[in-house]
Design a protein around this motif. Structure first.
Motif, PDB file in Angstrom:
ATOM      1  N   TYR A   1      83.106  60.352 -14.277  1.00  0.00           N
ATOM      2  CA  TYR A   1      83.794  61.051 -13.197  1.00  0.00           C
ATOM      3  C   TYR A   1      83.102  62.372 -12.892  1.00  0.00           C
ATOM      4  CZ  TYR A   1      87.660  57.799 -13.886  1.00  0.00           C
ATOM      5  OH  TYR A   1      88.429  56.671 -13.980  1.00  0.00           O
ATOM      6  N   GLN A   2      83.110  62.751 -11.627  1.00  0.00           N
ATOM      7  CA  GLN A   2      82.573  64.026 -11.204  1.00  0.00           C
ATOM      8  C   GLN A   2      83.721  64.996 -10.936  1.00  0.00           C
ATOM      9  OE1 GLN A   2      79.265  64.617 -11.188  1.00  0.00           O
ATOM     10  NE2 GLN A   2      78.957  62.510 -11.880  1.00  0.00           N
ATOM     11  N   GLY A   5      87.905  65.146 -12.424  1.00  0.00           N
ATOM     12  CA  GLY A   5      88.279  63.879 -13.016  1.00  0.00           C
ATOM     13  C   GLY A   5      89.630  63.367 -12.540  1.00  0.00           C
ATOM     14  N   PRO A   6      90.104  62.262 -13.128  1.00  0.00           N
ATOM     15  CA  PRO A   6      91.363  61.639 -12.689  1.00  0.00           C
ATOM     16  C   PRO A   6      92.571  62.389 -13.236  1.00  0.00           C
ATOM     17  CG  PRO A   6      90.466  60.447 -14.546  1.00  0.00           C
ATOM     18  CD  PRO A   6      89.460  61.511 -14.213  1.00  0.00           C
ATOM     19  N   ALA A  82      87.047  67.546 -18.363  1.00  0.00           N
ATOM     20  CA  ALA A  82      85.930  67.495 -17.419  1.00  0.00           C
ATOM     21  C   ALA A  82      84.750  68.339 -17.884  1.00  0.00           C
ATOM     22  CB  ALA A  82      86.391  67.976 -16.043  1.00  0.00           C
ATOM     23  N   LYS A  85      83.329  65.729 -20.490  1.00  0.00           N
ATOM     24  CA  LYS A  85      83.312  64.334 -20.035  1.00  0.00           C
ATOM     25  C   LYS A  85      83.843  63.396 -21.125  1.00  0.00           C
ATOM     26  CE  LYS A  85      81.304  65.754 -16.277  1.00  0.00           C
ATOM     27  NZ  LYS A  85      82.075  65.913 -15.021  1.00  0.00           N
ATOM     28  N   ASP A  87      87.702  61.850 -22.985  1.00  0.00           N
ATOM     29  CA  ASP A  87      89.134  61.641 -22.825  1.00  0.00           C
ATOM     30  C   ASP A  87      89.834  62.090 -24.099  1.00  0.00           C
ATOM     31  OD1 ASP A  87      90.913  60.880 -20.883  1.00  0.00           O
ATOM     32  OD2 ASP A  87      91.214  58.881 -21.698  1.00  0.00           O
ATOM     33  N   ARG A 128      93.710  70.277 -12.069  1.00  0.00           N
ATOM     34  CA  ARG A 128      94.002  69.096 -11.242  1.00  0.00           C
ATOM     35  C   ARG A 128      95.384  69.210 -10.599  1.00  0.00           C
ATOM     36  NH1 ARG A 128      91.187  66.465 -15.606  1.00  0.00           N
ATOM     37  NH2 ARG A 128      93.148  66.191 -16.745  1.00  0.00           N
ATOM     38  N   PRO A 315      85.719  60.264  -5.472  1.00  0.00           N
ATOM     39  CA  PRO A 315      85.434  59.287  -6.528  1.00  0.00           C
ATOM     40  C   PRO A 315      86.557  58.257  -6.639  1.00  0.00           C
ATOM     41  CG  PRO A 315      86.141  61.372  -7.476  1.00  0.00           C
ATOM     42  CD  PRO A 315      85.954  61.614  -6.011  1.00  0.00           C
ATOM     43  N   ILE A 317      88.965  56.070  -8.656  1.00  0.00           N
ATOM     44  CA  ILE A 317      89.596  56.094  -9.971  1.00  0.00           C
ATOM     45  C   ILE A 317      90.066  54.679 -10.274  1.00  0.00           C
ATOM     46  CG2 ILE A 317      91.490  57.051 -11.344  1.00  0.00           C
ATOM     47  CD1 ILE A 317      91.325  59.529  -9.582  1.00  0.00           C
TER      48      ILE A 317
END
Length: 361
Positions: A1-2, A5-6, A82, A85, A87, A128, A315, A317
Motif C-alpha cells: 500500500y502507498q 494504507g487501508p 504505514a 509497511k 500490519d 487515516r 489504491p 484495497i
C-alpha cells in the motif's frame, strides 16, 4: 500500500451452538465476519480489547425459532503501520488470552511488538481517521477524536514527525518532503478543521528551527488569526535561513494577497516560480493577483504557464469478491456510523480464499 494504507480491519469468528440437540452432535463450523473501522481507540492492546468487548455486548441474539445462539470464539484487530509497511494485529480468543504480533508484506509474522511499533501504527490509524473514508463496504466510522485521543495523537505526531517523509507527498499541495508530506499536512488540516490556530502555532513553531519550510504552516495559522504582521515576522526569520525556499515565498505571496498588496504579491510570486516553475500554486497565486488587478490577459497567461498535475488513482484495497450483503442499522452510539456500500471491482485471486464475509457488528 502507498500513503497511509487501508483502514483498520476487525475480524470476528463466530460459532452457532444449536439447542435441544444431543451433546454428541458437533457444532456448526465457525464463520468469519469482518468490518472496516475508522477512528476507533486503538492506542494500546487494552483499548482494542475494550473495543472487542463492545462488539460482544452488541451481538444480537437470534430469533426464538433458530434454536441456538452465536458465540464469538476469536477476534482480530488489524492496524497498518504505514511507516514500516507492516500490519500490527491484536488477536483475542474467548476464553483465552490476547496476542499481539506483526505481519509483513510477505506474510511473515513476528512476535513481540515494541512500543514504538504500536505508537506508529496508532498514529497512522489517527491520520487515516482524519481523511475522508475510502469507498469500502460496511465501514464503521467514529466521527470525532475524543479529547484523550486528541492529546495522544498530537503527542505522537510531534514525536514521530520527522518520519513523515516515509508516508509520501500530500496530494494537491506544494512539493516539499517534510513540510507537505501526509503527516504534516494532515496535522495542519486537523488544526484548521477544529479552529485551533493557536495550537497550530505552538505545534509547528517548535519544529520550524530544524526545517525553515515549516514556518509556512505557522504563517498560515497567524493568517487565520488575522495577524498578518506576525505571519510576515515568522516568514522573515525563516527566509534568513533559506532565502530561496519556494514554499516560503509562496506563503509570503499568499499573505500579501490577503493584505491586498497585489503589486508586492506579484513580485514575490514571480520570484517563487523562478526558483521552482513546477509549483502550480505559484502560477495560481499570480493569476489571482492579476485577476484582482483587472489584468485578465496576464491572469490567463499565468494559468497557461501552470504545469498540469496527473491525478494518481486511489489504491485498491483488497476485499473478498463474493460475499452475502446484509442489512445494516444505525448504531446505538450517536458518534458512530455504519455505511454499507456496493463494491464491484476486479480484485486479486488470492483474496477469494479469505474465510470471511462482511457483516456489521
Amino acid at each position: 500500500y502507498q500513503g497511509l494504507g487501508p483502514p483498520d480491519l476487525c475480524f470476528l469468528s463466530k460459532v452457532f451452538h444449536r439447542a435441544w440437540l444431543p451433546s454428541n452432535i458437533a457444532d456448526l463450523p465457525a464463520t468469519g465476519y469482518y468490518h472496516w473501522v475508522v477512528g476507533a481507540d486503538c492506542s494500546c492492546p487494552a483499548a482494542v480489547s475494550a473495543y472487542f468487548d463492545s462488539l460482544l455486548r452488541a451481538v444480537q441474539p437470534p430469533s426464538w425459532y433458530q434454536s441456538g445462539a452465536y458465540t464469538v470464539t476469536k477476534a482480530t484487530f488489524c492496524l497498518f503501520n504505514a511507516f514500516r509497511k507492516v500490519d500490527i494485529r491484536c488477536e483475542a480468543t474467548f476464553p483465552g488470552k490476547v496476542r499481539v504480533f506483526a505481519v509483513d508484506g510477505k506474510g511473515v509474522s513476528s512476535e513481540g511488538v515494541s512500543d514504538e511499533l504500536w505508537e506508529e501504527a496508532f498514529l497512522c490509524s489517527c491520520l487515516r481517521a482524519l481523511h475522508p473514508p475510502p469507498d469500502l463496504p460496511h465501514i464503521k466510522i467514529q466521527t470525532n477524536l475524543p479529547l484523550p485521543l486528541d492529546r495522544t495523537f498530537l503527542s505522537l505526531a510531534e514525536k514521530h514527525f520527522w518520519k513523515g517523509v516515509k508516508l509520501g507527498q500530500a496530494p494537491d499541495e506544494p512539493t516539499h518532503a517534510i513540510a507537505f508530506n501526509l503527516l504534516s499536512v494532515t496535522v495542519r488540516d486537523y488544526f484548521r478543521n477544529i479552529r485551533r490556530a493557536e495550537s497550530a502555532v505552538d505545534f509547528f513553531l517548535k519544529l520550524a528551527p530544524q526545517q525553515p519550510a515549516l514556518a509556512s504552516h505557522v504563517a498560515d495559522a497567524f493568517l487565520r488569526l488575522e495577524d498578518a504582521a506576525r505571519a510576515h515576522a515568522v516568514l522573515d526569520d525563516a527566509l534568513k535561513t533559506a532565502p530561496k525556499e519556494p514554499v516560503l515565498l509562496l506563503k509570503r505571496c499568499q499573505v500579501l494577497l490577503a493584505e491586498g498588496k497585489l503589486a508586492q504579491a506579484i513580485g514575490v510570486g514571480e520570484e517563487a516560480v523562478m526558483e521552482d516553475a513546477t509549483q502550480i500554486d505559484g502560477w495560481i497565486l499570480l493569476a489571482e493577483a492579476y485577476s484582482r488587478l483587472k489584468q485578465v490577459d496576464m491572469a490567463l497567461v499565468m494559468l497557461n504557464e501552470a504545469p498540469l498535475k496527473q491525478a494518481k488513482p486511489a489504491p485498491i484495497i483488497g476485499i473478498p469478491k463474493f460475499y452475502a450483503a446484509t442489512q445494516v442499522a444505525m448504531g446505538a452510539q450517536p458518534a458512530s456510523l455504519i455505511i454499507p456500500r456496493d463494491f464491484d471491482e476486479e480484485l486479486e485471486e488470492e483474496l477469494l480464499d479469505l474465510p470471511a464475509r462482511p457483516r456489521p457488528e
